[in-house]
Design a protein around this motif. Sequence first.
Motif, PDB file in Angstrom:
ATOM      1  N   MET A  99       0.273  -1.541  -0.028  1.00 17.40           N
ATOM      2  CA  MET A  99       0.043  -0.079  -0.167  1.00 17.40           C
ATOM      3  C   MET A  99       0.934   1.499  -0.211  1.00 17.40           C
ATOM      4  SD  MET A  99      -2.989   1.079   0.104  1.00 17.40           S
ATOM      5  CE  MET A  99      -4.170   2.026   0.408  1.00 17.40           C
ATOM      6  N   ILE A 100       0.619   1.985  -0.585  1.00 19.07           N
ATOM      7  CA  ILE A 100       1.004   3.562  -0.748  1.00 19.07           C
ATOM      8  C   ILE A 100       0.307   4.419   0.209  1.00 19.07           C
ATOM      9  CG2 ILE A 100       2.023   5.349  -1.954  1.00 19.07           C
ATOM     10  CD1 ILE A 100       1.603   3.384  -4.538  1.00 19.07           C
ATOM     11  N   ASP A 101       1.075   5.508   0.425  1.00 17.95           N
ATOM     12  CA  ASP A 101       0.703   6.384   1.360  1.00 17.95           C
ATOM     13  C   ASP A 101      -0.144   7.343   0.923  1.00 17.95           C
ATOM     14  OD1 ASP A 101       0.340   8.925   3.161  1.00 17.95           O
ATOM     15  OD2 ASP A 101       2.184   8.187   3.932  1.00 17.95           O
ATOM     16  N   PRO A 102      -1.924   7.603   1.028  1.00 17.73           N
ATOM     17  CA  PRO A 102      -2.314   8.489   0.176  1.00 17.73           C
ATOM     18  C   PRO A 102      -1.703   9.527  -0.754  1.00 17.73           C
ATOM     19  CG  PRO A 102      -3.520   6.808   1.977  1.00 17.73           C
ATOM     20  CD  PRO A 102      -2.363   6.956   2.281  1.00 17.73           C
ATOM     21  N   TYR A 156      -3.304   3.314  -9.421  1.00 20.18           N
ATOM     22  CA  TYR A 156      -2.515   2.082  -8.544  1.00 20.18           C
ATOM     23  C   TYR A 156      -2.838   0.680  -8.575  1.00 20.18           C
ATOM     24  CZ  TYR A 156      -0.729  -0.668  -4.440  1.00 20.18           C
ATOM     25  OH  TYR A 156      -0.621  -1.498  -3.660  1.00 20.18           O
ATOM     26  N   ASP A 157      -2.419  -0.063  -9.266  1.00 18.74           N
ATOM     27  CA  ASP A 157      -2.770  -1.714  -9.218  1.00 18.74           C
ATOM     28  C   ASP A 157      -2.162  -2.626  -8.146  1.00 18.74           C
ATOM     29  OD1 ASP A 157      -3.084  -4.260 -10.023  1.00 18.74           O
ATOM     30  OD2 ASP A 157      -2.494  -4.167 -12.527  1.00 18.74           O
ATOM     31  N   GLU A 158      -3.330  -2.407  -7.441  1.00 21.25           N
ATOM     32  CA  GLU A 158      -2.985  -2.889  -5.702  1.00 21.25           C
ATOM     33  C   GLU A 158      -2.642  -4.827  -6.228  1.00 21.25           C
ATOM     34  OE1 GLU A 158      -4.968  -3.313  -1.409  1.00 21.25           O
ATOM     35  OE2 GLU A 158      -5.649  -2.314  -3.474  1.00 21.25           O
ATOM     36  N   ASP A 159      -3.494  -5.436  -6.779  1.00 22.40           N
ATOM     37  CA  ASP A 159      -3.330  -6.524  -7.286  1.00 22.40           C
ATOM     38  C   ASP A 159      -1.902  -6.726  -8.280  1.00 22.40           C
ATOM     39  OD1 ASP A 159      -5.931  -7.369  -6.681  1.00 22.40           O
ATOM     40  OD2 ASP A 159      -6.369  -6.955  -8.415  1.00 22.40           O
ATOM     41  N   ALA A 160      -1.014  -6.155  -8.646  1.00 22.61           N
ATOM     42  CA  ALA A 160       0.167  -6.202  -9.310  1.00 22.61           C
ATOM     43  C   ALA A 160       1.612  -5.407  -8.664  1.00 22.61           C
ATOM     44  CB  ALA A 160       0.492  -5.794 -10.412  1.00 22.61           C
ATOM     45  N   GLY A 161       0.779  -4.684  -7.586  1.00 23.84           N
ATOM     46  CA  GLY A 161       2.127  -3.334  -6.926  1.00 23.84           C
ATOM     47  C   GLY A 161       2.113  -2.405  -7.540  1.00 23.84           C
ATOM     48  N   GLU A 162       1.609  -2.491  -8.414  1.00 25.51           N
ATOM     49  CA  GLU A 162       1.795  -1.467  -9.701  1.00 25.51           C
ATOM     50  C   GLU A 162       1.427   0.036  -9.814  1.00 25.51           C
ATOM     51  OE1 GLU A 162       4.249  -4.163 -12.948  1.00 25.51           O
ATOM     52  OE2 GLU A 162       2.335  -4.106 -12.656  1.00 25.51           O
ATOM     53  N   LEU A 163       2.640   1.150 -10.168  1.00 23.47           N
ATOM     54  CA  LEU A 163       2.037   2.259 -10.175  1.00 23.47           C
ATOM     55  C   LEU A 163       1.817   2.469 -12.141  1.00 23.47           C
ATOM     56  CD1 LEU A 163       3.563   5.063  -7.646  1.00 23.47           C
ATOM     57  CD2 LEU A 163       1.178   3.904  -8.096  1.00 23.47           C
ATOM     58  N   VAL A 164       0.831   2.498 -12.242  1.00 18.38           N
ATOM     59  CA  VAL A 164       0.380   2.484 -13.516  1.00 18.38           C
ATOM     60  C   VAL A 164       0.222   3.591 -14.728  1.00 18.38           C
ATOM     61  CG1 VAL A 164      -0.703   1.892 -15.710  1.00 18.38           C
ATOM     62  CG2 VAL A 164      -0.433  -0.140 -13.622  1.00 18.38           C
ATOM     63  N   SER A 165       1.075   3.617 -15.532  1.00 21.04           N
ATOM     64  CA  SER A 165       0.941   5.471 -16.258  1.00 21.04           C
ATOM     65  C   SER A 165       0.611   4.619 -18.093  1.00 21.04           C
ATOM     66  CB  SER A 165       2.473   5.737 -16.431  1.00 21.04           C
ATOM     67  OG  SER A 165       2.161   7.204 -17.718  1.00 21.04           O
ATOM     68  N   ASP A 166      -0.854   4.870 -17.639  1.00 20.14           N
ATOM     69  CA  ASP A 166      -1.505   4.473 -19.159  1.00 20.14           C
ATOM     70  C   ASP A 166      -1.036   5.323 -19.955  1.00 20.14           C
ATOM     71  OD1 ASP A 166      -3.294   2.630 -18.030  1.00 20.14           O
ATOM     72  OD2 ASP A 166      -4.685   4.438 -17.331  1.00 20.14           O
ATOM     73  N   ALA A 167      -0.758   6.554 -19.837  1.00 15.58           N
ATOM     74  CA  ALA A 167      -0.367   7.706 -21.487  1.00 15.58           C
ATOM     75  C   ALA A 167       1.563   6.955 -21.856  1.00 15.58           C
ATOM     76  CB  ALA A 167       0.015   8.904 -20.469  1.00 15.58           C
ATOM     77  N   GLY A 201       6.546  -0.614  -0.247  1.00 14.74           N
ATOM     78  CA  GLY A 201       5.245   0.618  -0.048  1.00 14.74           C
ATOM     79  C   GLY A 201       5.960   1.629  -0.861  1.00 14.74           C
ATOM     80  N   VAL A 202       6.914   1.659  -1.295  1.00 15.26           N
ATOM     81  CA  VAL A 202       8.198   2.533  -1.549  1.00 15.26           C
ATOM     82  C   VAL A 202       7.855   2.872  -3.183  1.00 15.26           C
ATOM     83  CG1 VAL A 202      10.381   3.720  -2.585  1.00 15.26           C
ATOM     84  CG2 VAL A 202       9.926   2.765  -0.283  1.00 15.26           C
ATOM     85  N   PRO A 203       7.495   3.976  -3.842  1.00 12.75           N
ATOM     86  CA  PRO A 203       7.490   3.936  -5.860  1.00 12.75           C
ATOM     87  C   PRO A 203       8.412   3.522  -5.542  1.00 12.75           C
ATOM     88  CG  PRO A 203       6.016   4.767  -4.403  1.00 12.75           C
ATOM     89  CD  PRO A 203       6.364   4.810  -3.612  1.00 12.75           C
ATOM     90  N   VAL A 204       9.443   2.949  -7.350  1.00 14.07           N
ATOM     91  CA  VAL A 204      10.272   3.042  -7.788  1.00 14.07           C
ATOM     92  C   VAL A 204      10.207   3.910  -8.915  1.00 14.07           C
ATOM     93  CG1 VAL A 204      12.661   1.696  -8.874  1.00 14.07           C
ATOM     94  CG2 VAL A 204      11.100   0.621  -6.884  1.00 14.07           C
ATOM     95  N   MET A 205      10.240   4.884  -9.193  1.00 13.48           N
ATOM     96  CA  MET A 205       9.936   5.604 -10.174  1.00 13.48           C
ATOM     97  C   MET A 205      11.578   6.015 -11.424  1.00 13.48           C
ATOM     98  SD  MET A 205       6.638   6.215  -9.478  1.00 13.48           S
ATOM     99  CE  MET A 205       6.157   7.329 -10.911  1.00 13.48           C
TER     100      MET A 205
END
Length: 54
Positions: free
Chosen positions: A1-4, A21-32, A42-46
């Motif tokens: 979970m990511i801090d809101p 946020y795709d919780e099932d995959a544990g990823e932040l998704v950029s559709d663009a 809990g730390v996004p790797v950007m």
Amino acid sequence: MIDPWLFERLVCPVTRQPLRYDEDAGELVSDAAGLAYPVRDGVPVMLVEHARRI
């Protein structure tokens, strides 16, 4: 979970567009950009080189 608070401020480093946020995959998704950034302990790797193409 990511801090809101953090999630509201994150954008894709490539497109500067919002992420979802795709919780099932544990990823932040950029559709663009067609990229999914991993979230580790809990730390996004950007970093584009760590993103997965979708």
